[in-house]
Design a protein around this motif. Structure first.
Motif, mmCIF file in Angstrom:
data_model
loop_
_atom_site.group_PDB
_atom_site.id
_atom_site.type_symbol
_atom_site.label_atom_id
_atom_site.label_comp_id
_atom_site.label_asym_id
_atom_site.label_seq_id
_atom_site.Cartn_x
_atom_site.Cartn_y
_atom_site.Cartn_z
ATOM 1 N N UNK A 26 0.850 -1.177 0.000
ATOM 2 C CA UNK A 26 0.000 0.000 0.000
ATOM 3 C C UNK A 26 0.889 1.232 0.000
ATOM 4 N N UNK A 27 0.382 2.295 -0.590
ATOM 5 C CA UNK A 27 1.119 3.557 -0.591
ATOM 6 C C UNK A 27 0.885 4.285 0.724
ATOM 7 N N UNK A 28 1.939 4.893 1.248
ATOM 8 C CA UNK A 28 1.841 5.614 2.508
ATOM 9 C C UNK A 28 1.377 7.049 2.327
ATOM 10 N N UNK A 29 1.392 7.543 1.086
ATOM 11 C CA UNK A 29 1.026 8.941 0.873
ATOM 12 C C UNK A 29 0.142 9.081 -0.356
ATOM 13 N N UNK A 30 -0.523 10.235 -0.454
ATOM 14 C CA UNK A 30 -1.456 10.482 -1.556
ATOM 15 C C UNK A 30 -0.737 10.605 -2.895
ATOM 16 N N UNK A 31 0.505 11.065 -2.893
ATOM 17 C CA UNK A 31 1.235 11.217 -4.156
ATOM 18 C C UNK A 31 1.784 9.890 -4.668
ATOM 19 N N UNK A 32 1.611 8.818 -3.890
ATOM 20 C CA UNK A 32 2.016 7.467 -4.295
ATOM 21 C C UNK A 32 3.505 7.374 -4.595
ATOM 22 N N UNK A 33 4.296 8.026 -3.763
ATOM 23 C CA UNK A 33 5.749 7.945 -3.929
ATOM 24 C C UNK A 33 6.398 7.060 -2.871
ATOM 25 N N UNK A 34 5.634 6.664 -1.860
ATOM 26 C CA UNK A 34 6.174 5.834 -0.778
ATOM 27 C C UNK A 34 5.360 4.545 -0.699
ATOM 28 N N UNK A 35 5.942 3.458 -1.169
ATOM 29 C CA UNK A 35 5.252 2.171 -1.206
ATOM 30 C C UNK A 35 5.759 1.282 -0.079
ATOM 31 N N UNK A 36 4.844 0.785 0.737
ATOM 32 C CA UNK A 36 5.191 -0.147 1.813
ATOM 33 C C UNK A 36 4.902 -1.564 1.344
ATOM 34 N N UNK A 37 5.808 -2.483 1.621
ATOM 35 C CA UNK A 37 5.643 -3.861 1.177
ATOM 36 C C UNK A 37 4.560 -4.566 1.986
ATOM 37 N N UNK A 38 4.024 -5.639 1.420
ATOM 38 C CA UNK A 38 3.039 -6.437 2.127
ATOM 39 C C UNK A 38 3.666 -7.217 3.272
ATOM 40 N N UNK A 39 2.833 -7.647 4.195
ATOM 41 C CA UNK A 39 3.340 -8.400 5.342
ATOM 42 C C UNK A 39 2.255 -9.340 5.855
#
Length: 715
Positions: free
Chosen positions: A646-659
């Motif tokens: 999932x993206x951590x921000x609205x601009x979709x520049x920070x992607x967090x991996x699944x867990x």
């Protein structure tokens, strides 16, 4: 995705095994399975299947399989066997739902995700028929999960009978009947100094009066030694049933909660800051989030004019006190954190009265009206202070005193609603549901900034209709088994969420525009192999206008309307009742939540976010669990919950991996006692699970590994 593939493979193997076993047995199972001695010629003992009933969709008791809506029912006995401790544990196998523990409301709270929208105020929380939180936000921190009969989870907008309240989901908690004679004492303790007890018992009254009392107290600790909460809770429910079936009841609910809050972890660019440890706490010394709430409810059911007349009224008062702070600029010299102190007093009133009739030609008609009133007042102030970036040492500050809380907010909300719904069965296998509602909402708000010497006032009145229509067709039926195909359309309206926080408003609007949505959903739900296999699958599409989203204005939190958004996805789940007291459950969901047209200012640059995914919305999620739970003897179980990237921000520049998180339980029960051990997050994953609406670009993490032991006595 590897976790998802593994889960689906295991589900397939279990399905094939259940099919082979069930195909060999032609005798239908009874609702209660008597104890039968086992021998080589006796079929394997199958687990008990209990009837499930829901009242959320139409306010009338119905089988969840026959309504044209995606709804699940989780029985309290099964939840207690699994050893749940909070809402995340209770809804571990709820299709399409993902519950993040904690959040801005404190470690005792949670942030649910339905249909890809993760916000603590986007769903409706109901307790025994009463919207919990009234005209304001769901009162999750005062939720009591002891002595419950069941939890009902509806996906999608709330029914017309609950008004302008929710777009993506409803969670209703139903407590045990007051006539229940069960007495239960539970003791538990475990990691980080956690401990507590709960006690539920009938209270003898005269005549046809029955009552039930449930009390509990707990201290919950966390891996950060400065994060914890202490709660005391009591519920007394009283009911009178006459010989002709009329019913009168009242409830009294008291919740005393004191929390020492955690800090969200700061993001720097596309990743969480490596300079901020996992359990860093940037709150000032002595930080607190306290909520003391009392609620009283009263109601009756009477048979009049050939129908059933039901009325309910509830009043609640909450006093909330907070002192907290957030790291703002880790590179700043001197003051690098912003503190907030605030006192919030909330009073809400809810009333509903409706009557239902069973008419000729298999028609059920329901008509009624409801009213929600909310009054809130807040006094607060902000302050700057310096805190170590690593957050390891508490910092003493002198917060503003009561006379220095010069920012004041007062808000009054009145929501009226008139509604009617109908259920019609033109043929035995076809059911059509329809509902319409007229919403009239009025809100007035005043902000006074004593420091700046300004006062702003805003008022808003809205009159709007909403409604729904749906149908379910039984495509196949044999004895207790069936397969139903359903579809529904819902048009929903809701006044914007209110923010009692200290901050500016964008565009001078104190009251935001109301939210609106139109959604369509369709799917199937079925029972097979003499009800030993239950399957459900659905798809949805929702178009959303004026979604309320958090932003930072002048370094302080605020809320704005987010233009238009679109939510679509697929959700599925299966429950398999295997031989010898084994139960397997699995779910898989795909969510695609995106902005369609939303321009937001970033560092003075207007940015079009259309096409971007909503922050913290995972595309894939799944769960799998296997439980062995005989009525006596050794029991065990495990669960796996997967949250995709999932993206951590609205601009979709920070992607967090699944867990994935893993849990397990083991225990032994005999007669009137049970001894057990429960463990959650065995892999000790500390991934970001919820975004803070108070700290800019900051995220709450999954709670650390926990192990608890418990003793349960029935007498």
């Amino acid at each position: 995705m590897l976790h998802v593939v593994m889960i689906m493979r295991v589900l397939l193997l279990l399905s094939l095994a259940a099919t082979a076993v069930c195909a060999q047995s032609s005798a239908p199972p009874a609702t209660q399975n008597p104890a039968t001695p086992q021998n080589p010629t006796t079929p394997p003992k199958l687990p008990t299947i209990h009837e499930r009933t829901e009242v959320t969709v139409t306010r009338l008791p119905e089988d969840p399989m026959v309504v044209p809506t995606a709804i699940e029912v989780f029985l309290g006995d099964e939840l207690r066997t699994r050893g749940f401790r909070d809402l995340r544990g209770a809804l571990a196998f709820a299709i399409g739902a993902e519950i993040a523990p904690g959040g801005d409301a404190g470690p005792a709270s949670a942030v649910p995700d339905f249909w890809g929208l993760k916000e603590f105020d986007a769903f409706l929380l109901v307790v025994d028929g009463v919207p919990w939180g009234g005209a304001f936000n769901p009162a999750l921190t005062s939720l009591d999960l002891n002595d419950i009969e069941r939890i009902e989870v509806l996906r999608g907008p709330a029914p017309v009978t609950y008004g302008a309240t929710s777009f993506v989901g409803v969670i209703q908690i139903i407590h045990k009947d007051t006539a229940s004679m069960e007495r239960t004492l539970s003791l538990r303790g475990g990691s980080f100094g956690t401990g507590g007890f709960s006690y539920s018992t009938p209270v003898t009254l005269s005549g046809r009066w029955t009552s039930r009392l449930s009390i509990d107290a707990q201290r919950e600790g966390f891996s950060d030694p400065r994060t914890s909460f202490r709660r005391g809770h009591g519920v007394w429910r009283v009911e009178h049933k006459s010989e002709n079936g009329n019913r009168f009841w009242f409830n009294f609910n008291l919740n005393w909660l004191d929390q020492s809050p955690a800090s969200p972890r700061l993001r720097e660019g596309p990743v969480l800051s490596p300079n901020v440890p996992v359990d860093a706490n940037h709150n000032p010394e002595g930080a607190y989030l306290n909520d003391h709430r009392v609620t009283g409810s009263i109601g009756f059911d009477r048979r009049v004019a050939g129908g059933l007349w039901s009325t309910i009224a509830s009043v609640s008062h909450s006093r909330q006190y907070s002192l907290r702070g957030f790291l703002e600029d880790p590179e700043a010299e001197g003051d690098n954190a912003r503190g907030l102190r605030e006192n919030i007093f909330l009073t809400d009133f809810y009333a509903d009265s409706h009557i239902s009739w069973k008419l000729p030609h298999t028609v059920t008609l329901l008509a009624g009206a409801d009213y929600i009133h909310g009054t809130g007042s807040a006094r607060g102030a902000d302050f700057d202070y310096e805190v170590p970036v690593n957050g390891q040492m508490p910092v003493f500050v002198t917060p503003p005193g009561d006379t220095e809380l010069d920012f004041r907010i007062s808000d009054h909300r009145d929501f009226w609603g008139f509604y009617s719904s109908i259920e019609w069965r033109p043929w035995e296998r076809l059911r059509i549901d329809g509902g319409v509602r007229l919403n009239v909402t009025h809100e007035s708000r005043r902000n006074i900034d004593g420091g700046a010497g300004t006062s702003d006032f805003d008022t808003q009145t809205n009159t709007r209709a909403s409604g729904s229509i749906g149908a379910i067709y039984t495509a196949w039926q044999h004895d207790q088994d069936s397969l139903g195909l359903y579809v529904n359309y819902r048009d929903t309206f809701k006044p914007a969420a209110i923010d009692f926080g200290i901050g500016e408003t964008e565009g001078g609007e104190l009251i935001l525009k109301p939210e609106n949505s139109r959604s369509v959903e369709g799917g199937l739900k079925g029972r097979f192999f003499n009800r030993r296999v239950e399957l459900e699958a659905s798809g949805f599409l929702m178009c959303f206008t004026n979604l309320v989203t958090p932003v930072s204005i002048g370094g302080l939190p605020a809320l704005i309307n987010a233009g238009t958004s679109r939510f679509k996805g697929f959700e599925s789940g299966a429950s398999i009742y295997l031989p010898r007291d084994f139960i397997a459950r699995a779910t898989y969901s795909f969510h695609d939540a995106r902005f369609v047209d939303f321009v937001q200012d970033f560092d003075g640059v207007p940015t079009q976010l259309g096409g971007n995914r909503l922050e913290m919305s995972a595309r894939h999620s799944a769960a799998f669990g296997l439980t062995y739970a005989p009525s006596s003897g050794f029991m065990a179980g495990f669960t796996v919950n997967y949250t995709g990237s999932r993206f951590l921000n609205k601009r979709n520049t920070a992607l967090a991996e699944g867990f994935a998180t893993y849990g397990a339980m083991a225990g032994y029960r005999k007669g009137r006692w049970e001894l057990r051990v429960d463990a959650t997050n065995l892999g000790n994953r500390r991934d970001p699970v919820a975004e803070s609406e108070l700290g800019d670009a900051q995220y709450y993490l999954m709670t650390a590994r926990r192990v608890e032991g418990g003793l349960i006595l029935h007498f």
